[in-house]
Write a protein that holds these residues in place. Structure first.
Motif, PDB file in Angstrom:
ATOM      1  N   VAL A   1       0.894  -1.190   0.043  1.00  0.00           N
ATOM      2  CA  VAL A   1      -0.082  -0.062  -0.167  1.00  0.00           C
ATOM      3  C   VAL A   1       0.764   1.160   0.025  1.00  0.00           C
ATOM      4  N   ARG A   2       0.747   2.199  -0.914  1.00  0.00           N
ATOM      5  CA  ARG A   2       1.353   3.539  -0.860  1.00  0.00           C
ATOM      6  C   ARG A   2       2.923   3.156  -0.921  1.00  0.00           C
ATOM      7  N   GLY A   3       3.317   2.163  -1.942  1.00  0.00           N
ATOM      8  CA  GLY A   3       4.670   1.990  -1.969  1.00  0.00           C
ATOM      9  C   GLY A   3       5.424   0.907  -0.779  1.00  0.00           C
ATOM     10  N   ARG A   4       4.625   0.890   0.185  1.00  0.00           N
ATOM     11  CA  ARG A   4       5.295   0.166   1.156  1.00  0.00           C
ATOM     12  C   ARG A   4       4.867  -1.225   1.182  1.00  0.00           C
ATOM     13  N   ARG A   5       5.635  -2.195   1.650  1.00  0.00           N
ATOM     14  CA  ARG A   5       5.058  -3.483   1.603  1.00  0.00           C
ATOM     15  C   ARG A   5       5.112  -4.028   3.182  1.00  0.00           C
ATOM     16  N   TYR A   6       3.889  -4.899   3.446  1.00  0.00           N
ATOM     17  CA  TYR A   6       3.525  -5.079   4.861  1.00  0.00           C
ATOM     18  C   TYR A   6       3.381  -6.752   4.677  1.00  0.00           C
ATOM     19  N   TYR A   7       4.020  -7.458   5.707  1.00  0.00           N
ATOM     20  CA  TYR A   7       3.975  -9.094   5.760  1.00  0.00           C
ATOM     21  C   TYR A   7       3.046  -9.270   6.883  1.00  0.00           C
ATOM     22  N   VAL A   8       2.270 -10.180   6.539  1.00  0.00           N
ATOM     23  CA  VAL A   8       1.253 -10.645   7.376  1.00  0.00           C
ATOM     24  C   VAL A   8       1.994 -11.881   8.412  1.00  0.00           C
ATOM     25  N   MET A   9       1.806 -11.582   9.842  1.00  0.00           N
ATOM     26  CA  MET A   9       2.294 -12.546  10.683  1.00  0.00           C
ATOM     27  C   MET A   9       1.546 -13.774  10.460  1.00  0.00           C
ATOM     28  N   ARG A  10       2.374 -14.905  10.680  1.00  0.00           N
ATOM     29  CA  ARG A  10       1.566 -16.026  10.803  1.00  0.00           C
ATOM     30  C   ARG A  10       0.928 -16.483  11.924  1.00  0.00           C
ATOM     31  N   SER A  11       1.215 -15.882  13.077  1.00  0.00           N
ATOM     32  CA  SER A  11       0.553 -16.190  14.317  1.00  0.00           C
ATOM     33  C   SER A  11       0.527 -14.868  15.189  1.00  0.00           C
ATOM     34  N   SER A  12      -0.294 -14.774  16.078  1.00  0.00           N
ATOM     35  CA  SER A  12      -0.555 -13.795  17.005  1.00  0.00           C
ATOM     36  C   SER A  12       0.128 -14.019  18.021  1.00  0.00           C
ATOM     37  N   ARG A  13       0.271 -15.170  18.297  1.00  0.00           N
ATOM     38  CA  ARG A  13       0.720 -15.669  19.837  1.00  0.00           C
ATOM     39  C   ARG A  13       2.041 -14.812  20.529  1.00  0.00           C
ATOM     40  N   GLY A  14       1.767 -14.315  21.423  1.00  0.00           N
ATOM     41  CA  GLY A  14       2.721 -13.481  22.096  1.00  0.00           C
ATOM     42  C   GLY A  14       2.813 -12.163  21.809  1.00  0.00           C
ATOM     43  N   TYR A  15       1.745 -11.632  20.917  1.00  0.00           N
ATOM     44  CA  TYR A  15       1.828 -10.073  20.411  1.00  0.00           C
ATOM     45  C   TYR A  15       1.380  -9.120  21.520  1.00  0.00           C
ATOM     46  N   VAL A  16       2.377  -8.303  21.710  1.00  0.00           N
ATOM     47  CA  VAL A  16       2.261  -7.020  22.595  1.00  0.00           C
ATOM     48  C   VAL A  16       2.708  -5.874  21.971  1.00  0.00           C
ATOM     49  N   GLU A  17       2.163  -4.720  21.792  1.00  0.00           N
ATOM     50  CA  GLU A  17       2.865  -3.696  21.106  1.00  0.00           C
ATOM     51  C   GLU A  17       2.115  -2.303  21.693  1.00  0.00           C
ATOM     52  N   ARG A  18       3.000  -1.371  21.771  1.00  0.00           N
ATOM     53  CA  ARG A  18       2.289  -0.220  22.178  1.00  0.00           C
ATOM     54  C   ARG A  18       2.338   0.996  20.871  1.00  0.00           C
ATOM     55  N   GLY A  19       1.108   1.984  20.795  1.00  0.00           N
ATOM     56  CA  GLY A  19       1.451   2.708  19.782  1.00  0.00           C
ATOM     57  C   GLY A  19       0.162   3.600  19.859  1.00  0.00           C
ATOM     58  N   ILE A  20      -0.332   4.271  18.811  1.00  0.00           N
ATOM     59  CA  ILE A  20      -1.221   5.140  18.558  1.00  0.00           C
ATOM     60  C   ILE A  20      -2.540   4.515  17.873  1.00  0.00           C
ATOM     61  N   ALA A  21      -3.537   4.523  18.330  1.00  0.00           N
ATOM     62  CA  ALA A  21      -4.855   4.145  18.024  1.00  0.00           C
ATOM     63  C   ALA A  21      -5.564   5.411  17.242  1.00  0.00           C
ATOM     64  N   SER A  22      -6.093   4.934  16.304  1.00  0.00           N
ATOM     65  CA  SER A  22      -7.207   6.043  15.536  1.00  0.00           C
ATOM     66  C   SER A  22      -8.523   4.984  15.550  1.00  0.00           C
ATOM     67  N   TRP A  23      -9.462   5.730  14.752  1.00  0.00           N
ATOM     68  CA  TRP A  23     -10.834   5.152  14.639  1.00  0.00           C
ATOM     69  C   TRP A  23     -11.520   5.425  13.355  1.00  0.00           C
ATOM     70  N   TYR A  24     -12.291   4.538  13.133  1.00  0.00           N
ATOM     71  CA  TYR A  24     -13.290   4.818  11.677  1.00  0.00           C
ATOM     72  C   TYR A  24     -14.639   4.412  12.078  1.00  0.00           C
ATOM     73  N   GLY A  25     -15.522   5.376  11.308  1.00  0.00           N
ATOM     74  CA  GLY A  25     -17.017   5.234  11.373  1.00  0.00           C
ATOM     75  C   GLY A  25     -17.728   5.373  10.224  1.00  0.00           C
ATOM     76  N   THR A  26     -18.513   6.318   9.887  1.00  0.00           N
ATOM     77  CA  THR A  26     -19.620   6.294   9.144  1.00  0.00           C
ATOM     78  C   THR A  26     -19.044   6.133   7.586  1.00  0.00           C
ATOM     79  N   LYS A  27     -17.903   6.522   7.320  1.00  0.00           N
ATOM     80  CA  LYS A  27     -17.543   6.275   5.955  1.00  0.00           C
ATOM     81  C   LYS A  27     -17.510   4.952   5.447  1.00  0.00           C
ATOM     82  N   PHE A  28     -17.185   4.051   6.400  1.00  0.00           N
ATOM     83  CA  PHE A  28     -17.037   2.552   6.037  1.00  0.00           C
ATOM     84  C   PHE A  28     -18.245   1.907   6.556  1.00  0.00           C
ATOM     85  N   HIS A  29     -19.030   2.143   7.135  1.00  0.00           N
ATOM     86  CA  HIS A  29     -20.212   1.303   7.902  1.00  0.00           C
ATOM     87  C   HIS A  29     -20.886   0.536   6.951  1.00  0.00           C
ATOM     88  N   GLY A  30     -21.095  -0.515   7.032  1.00  0.00           N
ATOM     89  CA  GLY A  30     -21.724  -1.214   5.979  1.00  0.00           C
ATOM     90  C   GLY A  30     -20.949  -2.010   4.794  1.00  0.00           C
TER      91      GLY A  30
END
Length: 287
Positions: free
Chosen positions: A76-105
Motif C-alpha cells: 500500500v502506497r509503495g510500502r510492503r507489509y508482511y502478515v504475521m503467521r501467528s498472533s501468539r505473544g503479540y504485545v505492542e504499544r502505539g497510537i490508535a485511531s478510529w473509523y466510522g460512518t465512511k465505512f459502515h456497512g
C-alpha cells in the motif's frame, strides 16, 4: 472525526476496505476496483446518540484463519507489509485511531461487513481474525475487539478501532489515543482486568488507576555503533534528541529518540519535518 484517504494498493495484496468480493483473481481485482479509488471523504461519528455501555466486548473464540485478507504480503502506497503467521505473544504499544460512518456497512478485508457499533478493529499485519485487548494508557480503560480488517495506513498508527471501541476507550474527542494492544489466545481464558465503562464514576475510577502517564517519543534510528548514533544526534540538532543504549537479539544497540512529545499531533508534525530533511520512517515509542 478524521479525514481518511483510500488508496489503490499494488496487485501483490488487497488490504483496502469496502471491497466487493468474488473468487480467485476476480476477487483481488474487485477488491482493488470496488472501494479503493483515490478520494478524500470525511469520516465521522453517527448522527444520533448511542449508549455504548450496552455494547458488549468481542468474545474471543477459536476461528479458522480468514480466507480473505491474509496474503503473505501486500503493498500500500509503495510500502510492503508482511502478515504475521501467528498472533501468539503479540504485545505492542502505539497510537490508535478510529473509523466510522465512511465505512459502515462496507466489506472489510476479511469479507465481513464493517459495523461501527461492534467491537472490531483493523491492523496492518496481525492474522485475520485475531482477538486483542486494547488498553488506553492515558485512562486505564480497556476493551476486547476482533481484528477483521486491514489498516490504518496513516504513518505511525498501530490500530484502527471501530467507532464503538473508540467511544468505550474514550478517544473519540481527540481522534487518537496512546494504547497497548495485546493478542488473546481464545483457547485460554484471560485474567480479569479493568474494562471500559461509559459512566462518569467508572471513568474517574479508571483514570485514577492509570497512575503512570505514558510518554511519547519518536525513534529515528538504531545503530550497532555509538559513533553512528552520535552522528545522527548532531545532524538532528534538537535539544530533545538523545541516545538510549540497549540490547537487541543479545547485541548492543544505540537508539536515537526525540521526546517526550506533548501530543500525537506534535509527533506527526515532527515526523513530517524529519521526512523533509531526509530522515525517513521515524516510529512511535511509548513508555
Amino acid at each position: 472525526m478524521r479525514i481518511m484517504e483510500t488508496t489503490v494498493p499494488d496487485l501483490d495484496g488487497w488490504p483496502c476496505r469496502s471491497p466487493r468480493q468474488t473468487t480467485g483473481i476476480l476477487l483481488g481485482l474487485s477488491l482493488l476496483l470496488a472501494g479503493c479509488g483515490r478520494s478524500v471523504i470525511q469520516d465521522g461519528a453517527p448522527d444520533r446518540q448511542v449508549d455504548v455501555s450496552g455494547i458488549p466486548d468481542a468474545v474471543p473464540r477459536v476461528e479458522p484463519r480468514s480466507r480473505y485478507g491474509n496474503p503473505e504480503s501486500y503493498v500500500v502506497r509503495g510500502r510492503r507489509y508482511y502478515v504475521m503467521r501467528s498472533s501468539r505473544g503479540y504485545v505492542e504499544r502505539g497510537i490508535a485511531s478510529w473509523y466510522g460512518t465512511k465505512f459502515h456497512g462496507r466489506r472489510t478485508s476479511s469479507g465481513e461487513p464493517y459495523d461501527m457499533y461492534k467491537m472490531t478493529a483493523a491492523h496492518k499485519t496481525l492474522p485475520l481474525p485475531t482477538y486483542v485487548r486494547v488498553t488506553n494508557l492515558e485512562n486505564g480503560r480497556s476493551v476486547v475487539v476482533k481484528v477483521n480488517d486491514r489498516g490504518p495506513f496513516h504513518e505511525n498508527r498501530l490500530i484502527d478501532l471501530s467507532w464503538a471501541a473508540a467511544a468505550k476507550l474514550g478517544i473519540l474527542g481527540k481522534g487518537t489515543g496512546l494504547v497497548e494492544v495485546r493478542a488473546i489466545d481464545p483457547r485460554h481464558p484471560e485474567p480479569r482486568t479493568l474494562h471500559a465503562s461509559s459512566s462518569k464514576d467508572d471513568r474517574d475510577s479508571a483514570g485514577s488507576r492509570a497512575t503512570v502517564k505514558p510518554r511519547l517519543f519518536l525513534q529515528v534510528g538504531a545503530f550497532a555503533s555509538r559513533a553512528n548514533a552520535e552522528r545522527l544526534l548532531r545532524r538532528l540538532g534538537l535539544e530533545q534528541a538523545f541516545i538510549v543504549p540497549g540490547y537487541s537479539r543479545q547485541r548492543r544497540i544505540y537508539r536515537v529518540r526525540i521526546g517526550p512529545l506533548p501530543s500525537v499531533e506534535q509527533a506527526d508534525a515532527l515526523a513530517r519535518r524529519l521526512d523533509a530533511r531526509g530522515i525517513r520512517d521515524p516510529h512511535v515509542v511509548i513508555d
